[in-house]
Design a protein around this motif. Structure first.
Motif, PDB file in Angstrom:
ATOM      1  N   THR A 230       0.836  -1.203   0.000  1.00 50.39           N
ATOM      2  CA  THR A 230       0.000   0.000   0.000  1.00 50.39           C
ATOM      3  C   THR A 230       0.868   1.249   0.000  1.00 50.39           C
ATOM      4  O   THR A 230       0.589   2.218  -0.716  1.00 50.39           O
ATOM      5  N   GLU A 231       1.946   1.243   0.763  1.00 49.57           N
ATOM      6  CA  GLU A 231       2.852   2.393   0.805  1.00 49.57           C
ATOM      7  C   GLU A 231       3.538   2.594  -0.543  1.00 49.57           C
ATOM      8  O   GLU A 231       3.754   3.733  -0.982  1.00 49.57           O
ATOM      9  N   LEU A 232       3.890   1.514  -1.220  1.00 50.66           N
ATOM     10  CA  LEU A 232       4.532   1.627  -2.527  1.00 50.66           C
ATOM     11  C   LEU A 232       3.584   2.237  -3.555  1.00 50.66           C
ATOM     12  O   LEU A 232       3.965   3.112  -4.338  1.00 50.66           O
ATOM     13  N   VAL A 233       2.333   1.778  -3.562  1.00 55.91           N
ATOM     14  CA  VAL A 233       1.352   2.327  -4.497  1.00 55.91           C
ATOM     15  C   VAL A 233       1.097   3.800  -4.185  1.00 55.91           C
ATOM     16  O   VAL A 233       1.014   4.639  -5.090  1.00 55.91           O
ATOM     17  N   THR A 234       0.980   4.122  -2.904  1.00 56.03           N
ATOM     18  CA  THR A 234       0.781   5.517  -2.506  1.00 56.03           C
ATOM     19  C   THR A 234       1.948   6.380  -2.948  1.00 56.03           C
ATOM     20  O   THR A 234       1.758   7.525  -3.395  1.00 56.03           O
ATOM     21  N   PHE A 235       3.155   5.830  -2.888  1.00 51.48           N
ATOM     22  CA  PHE A 235       4.309   6.622  -3.282  1.00 51.48           C
ATOM     23  C   PHE A 235       4.314   6.882  -4.783  1.00 51.48           C
ATOM     24  O   PHE A 235       4.716   7.961  -5.229  1.00 51.48           O
ATOM     25  N   VAL A 236       3.876   5.919  -5.570  1.00 45.80           N
ATOM     26  CA  VAL A 236       3.763   6.158  -7.012  1.00 45.80           C
ATOM     27  C   VAL A 236       2.754   7.271  -7.269  1.00 45.80           C
ATOM     28  O   VAL A 236       2.983   8.161  -8.099  1.00 45.80           O
ATOM     29  N   TRP A 237       1.640   7.250  -6.554  1.00 44.51           N
ATOM     30  CA  TRP A 237       0.653   8.325  -6.690  1.00 44.51           C
ATOM     31  C   TRP A 237       1.290   9.667  -6.309  1.00 44.51           C
ATOM     32  O   TRP A 237       1.087  10.682  -6.984  1.00 44.51           O
ATOM     33  N   HIS A 238       2.069   9.673  -5.229  1.00 41.64           N
ATOM     34  CA  HIS A 238       2.760  10.894  -4.807  1.00 41.64           C
ATOM     35  C   HIS A 238       3.670  11.393  -5.929  1.00 41.64           C
ATOM     36  O   HIS A 238       3.726  12.600  -6.219  1.00 41.64           O
ATOM     37  N   LEU A 239       4.386  10.476  -6.573  1.00 41.58           N
ATOM     38  CA  LEU A 239       5.266  10.858  -7.676  1.00 41.58           C
ATOM     39  C   LEU A 239       4.488  11.520  -8.809  1.00 41.58           C
ATOM     40  O   LEU A 239       4.911  12.532  -9.362  1.00 41.58           O
ATOM     41  N   VAL A 240       3.361  10.933  -9.170  1.00 34.15           N
ATOM     42  CA  VAL A 240       2.560  11.483 -10.268  1.00 34.15           C
ATOM     43  C   VAL A 240       2.031  12.859  -9.888  1.00 34.15           C
ATOM     44  O   VAL A 240       2.051  13.796 -10.697  1.00 34.15           O
ATOM     45  N   LEU A 241       1.576  12.995  -8.653  1.00 32.97           N
ATOM     46  CA  LEU A 241       0.989  14.250  -8.201  1.00 32.97           C
ATOM     47  C   LEU A 241       2.043  15.352  -8.090  1.00 32.97           C
ATOM     48  O   LEU A 241       1.882  16.451  -8.635  1.00 32.97           O
ATOM     49  N   ALA A 242       3.131  15.053  -7.396  1.00 34.05           N
ATOM     50  CA  ALA A 242       4.165  16.062  -7.168  1.00 34.05           C
ATOM     51  C   ALA A 242       5.111  16.206  -8.352  1.00 34.05           C
ATOM     52  O   ALA A 242       5.758  17.247  -8.510  1.00 34.05           O
ATOM     53  N   GLY A 243       5.176  15.172  -9.186  1.00 29.13           N
ATOM     54  CA  GLY A 243       6.134  15.167 -10.279  1.00 29.13           C
ATOM     55  C   GLY A 243       5.750  16.001 -11.472  1.00 29.13           C
ATOM     56  O   GLY A 243       6.447  15.994 -12.492  1.00 29.13           O
ATOM     57  N   GLN A 244       4.646  16.739 -11.375  1.00 27.06           N
ATOM     58  CA  GLN A 244       4.231  17.593 -12.486  1.00 27.06           C
ATOM     59  C   GLN A 244       4.896  18.967 -12.455  1.00 27.06           C
ATOM     60  O   GLN A 244       4.741  19.755 -13.387  1.00 27.06           O
ATOM     61  N   THR A 245       5.643  19.260 -11.389  1.00 28.52           N
ATOM     62  CA  THR A 245       6.303  20.570 -11.295  1.00 28.52           C
ATOM     63  C   THR A 245       7.116  20.919 -12.539  1.00 28.52           C
ATOM     64  O   THR A 245       7.048  22.059 -13.028  1.00 28.52           O
ATOM     65  N   PRO A 246       7.921  19.984 -13.104  1.00 28.80           N
ATOM     66  CA  PRO A 246       8.693  20.353 -14.291  1.00 28.80           C
ATOM     67  C   PRO A 246       7.832  20.790 -15.481  1.00 28.80           C
ATOM     68  O   PRO A 246       8.316  21.538 -16.342  1.00 28.80           O
ATOM     69  N   THR A 247       6.583  20.337 -15.555  1.00 32.83           N
ATOM     70  CA  THR A 247       5.706  20.771 -16.650  1.00 32.83           C
ATOM     71  C   THR A 247       5.659  22.291 -16.707  1.00 32.83           C
ATOM     72  O   THR A 247       5.949  22.914 -17.740  1.00 32.83           O
ATOM     73  N   ASN A 248       5.278  22.900 -15.606  1.00 35.78           N
ATOM     74  CA  ASN A 248       5.125  24.352 -15.575  1.00 35.78           C
ATOM     75  C   ASN A 248       6.465  25.070 -15.496  1.00 35.78           C
ATOM     76  O   ASN A 248       6.607  26.170 -16.040  1.00 35.78           O
ATOM     77  N   LEU A 249       7.454  24.457 -14.843  1.00 38.25           N
ATOM     78  CA  LEU A 249       8.767  25.089 -14.777  1.00 38.25           C
ATOM     79  C   LEU A 249       9.391  25.185 -16.165  1.00 38.25           C
ATOM     80  O   LEU A 249       9.927  26.236 -16.550  1.00 38.25           O
ATOM     81  N   ILE A 250       9.312  24.109 -16.941  1.00 37.06           N
ATOM     82  CA  ILE A 250       9.897  24.120 -18.286  1.00 37.06           C
ATOM     83  C   ILE A 250       9.159  25.114 -19.176  1.00 37.06           C
ATOM     84  O   ILE A 250       9.778  25.901 -19.910  1.00 37.06           O
TER      85      ILE A 250
END
Length: 405
Positions: A230-250
């Motif tokens: 469950t923690e691993l799946v949650t962490f993947v979700w965290h990556l998808v959610l927080a990992g969008q920062t480069p979209t707007n930064l770029i």
């Protein structure tokens, strides 16, 4: 314009619905910063919120254990299926030993060394997106946000996590929905992300590979503690959610460089400036305007003002990153600016400093380097001057970025 008004307490008030706040947040928060280290944020239907306007106070609050993140700091989009809710509480919402435990288990996978090892796997993702750009051109221009900056981070996450190639086009759709913000498409994407993450965890438990999931499955603390499924799946979700920062930064970075031809020319002449250019771009036009609100566990005095227990507090990154007390001539964009302490707050500070900062920096450096190398005539299309930014008081992001190649 009534963007910054004196309150009875003498603390400036900022109306988040004011068009000037949405059009030029750096100027509005900058005026408040020079009047007071704190201001009040107001908006209809929202509880008034304290905001730290200066670098010193913002940094202090973000590193102060008396200010905590909790479920009250976050909102959930409506319509999330019940079976997904167990994976929605990410490490961002945790504090104390719970947060320390999880961060200790996952942080070794996000060191600067691990990011450097991963860079060669980001480069072909960038090149493939650039190869596809001409196919998306309409009337001589292409939207660099939709067809480059937005699909890049989710492509990197798929490579990082080990999502199978046949599933990646669908994940690109998920990434676009998440990057666009709250809405029905966002909620609709969540079950697919969770199911894909669950499948990746099951597969990598059976067949470990060269990816983040396999690394995290192998990760073990000195006391034998490991991450559960469950923690691993949650962490993947965290990556998808927080990992969008480069979209707007770029996207913000390209827009900024194209509007500052002298800085663009200097960077083209000396590509070795790219790492410090990315730091300056993050300071100057980083997408996060405000940090996630914290709530003090007790009454705390900040900047001569008493903040009561439980009152929401945020930091104005957009203001702190242009504080003349820290940065010389802060309203000047200068890729030659020498990095120094204490540095910008584009990735926050303290226990919740962005875990993926090295990865975001690497993506941005690789993306901009490839763009400048492969597209020497890149320019803003005429329509881009009217595209503007999405009126979002928390995030500085473009609605589109039309360019000619």
């Amino acid at each position: 314009m009534t963007d910054v008004r004196p309150a009875e307490t003498g603390v400036p008030e900022i109306d988040l619905t004011d068009p000037e706040v949405l059009r030029d947040p750096a100027a509005v928060y900058g005026r408040a910063r020079e009047r007071s280290p704190l201001a009040r944020l107001l908006a209809p239907g929202m509880r008034p919120m304290w905001v730290l306007t200066r670098h010193e106070g913002a940094r202090a609050m973000l590193g102060d254990p008396r200010f905590r993140l909790s479920a009250d700091s976050f909102t959930r989009p409506a319509g999330i299926p019940e079976h997904c809710l167990a994976h929605m509480r990410t490490m961002q919402e945790m504090e104390g030993p719970e947060h320390t435990r999880l961060r200790g288990l996952v942080s070794p996978a996000f060191t600067a060394r691990r990011t450097a090892e991963f860079r060669p796997r980001i480069e072909p993702i960038v090149d493939n997106l650039l190869d596809e750009l001409p196919d998306h051109a309409e009337d001589g221009s292409v939207d660099l946000l939709a067809h480059f900056a937005r699909p890049l981070p989710i492509g990197v996450i798929c490579e990082l996590v080990g999502i199978p190639e046949p599933d990646r086009p669908r994940w690109r759709e998920y990434g676009a929905a998440v990057a666009a913000g709250w809405g029905q498409a966002f909620a609709d994407a969540i079950p697919g992300i969770m199911e894909g993450a669950e499948a990746a965890v099951v597969h990598r438990r059976a067949e470990p590979g060269d990816d983040l999931i396999s690394d995290l499955i192998r990760a073990q603390a000195d006391d034998g503690d490991r991450l559960g499924d469950t923690e691993l799946v949650t962490f993947v979700w965290h990556l998808v959610l927080a990992g969008q920062t480069p979209t707007n930064l770029i996207a913000n970075a390209v827009d900024t460089l194209l509007r500052h031809p002298d800085q663009l020319a200097a960077l083209r002449e000396d590509p070795g400036l790219m790492p410090q250019a990315v730091e300056e771009l993050t300071r100057w036009c980083g997408p996060q305007l405000l940090t996630i609100p914290r709530h003090p566990r007790e009454d705390v005095e900040m900047g001569g003002v008493l903040i009561r227990e439980g009152e929401p507090v945020t930091a104005a990154i957009v203001s702190a990153n242009r504080d003349p007390r820290v940065f010389a001539d802060p309203d000047r964009f200068d890729i030659g600016r020498a990095p120094g302490a204490p540095g910008h707050l584009g990735y926050a500070h303290g226990p919740h400093f962005c875990l993926g900062a090295s990865l975001a920096r690497a993506q941005t450096e690789i993306a901009l380097t490839a763009l400048l190398r492969r597209l020497p005539d890149l320019a803003l299309a005429g329509a881009s001057h009217g595209a503007g930014h999405i009126p979002d008081p928390g995030t500085w992001r473009l609605a589109a970025l039309p360019v000619t190649l």
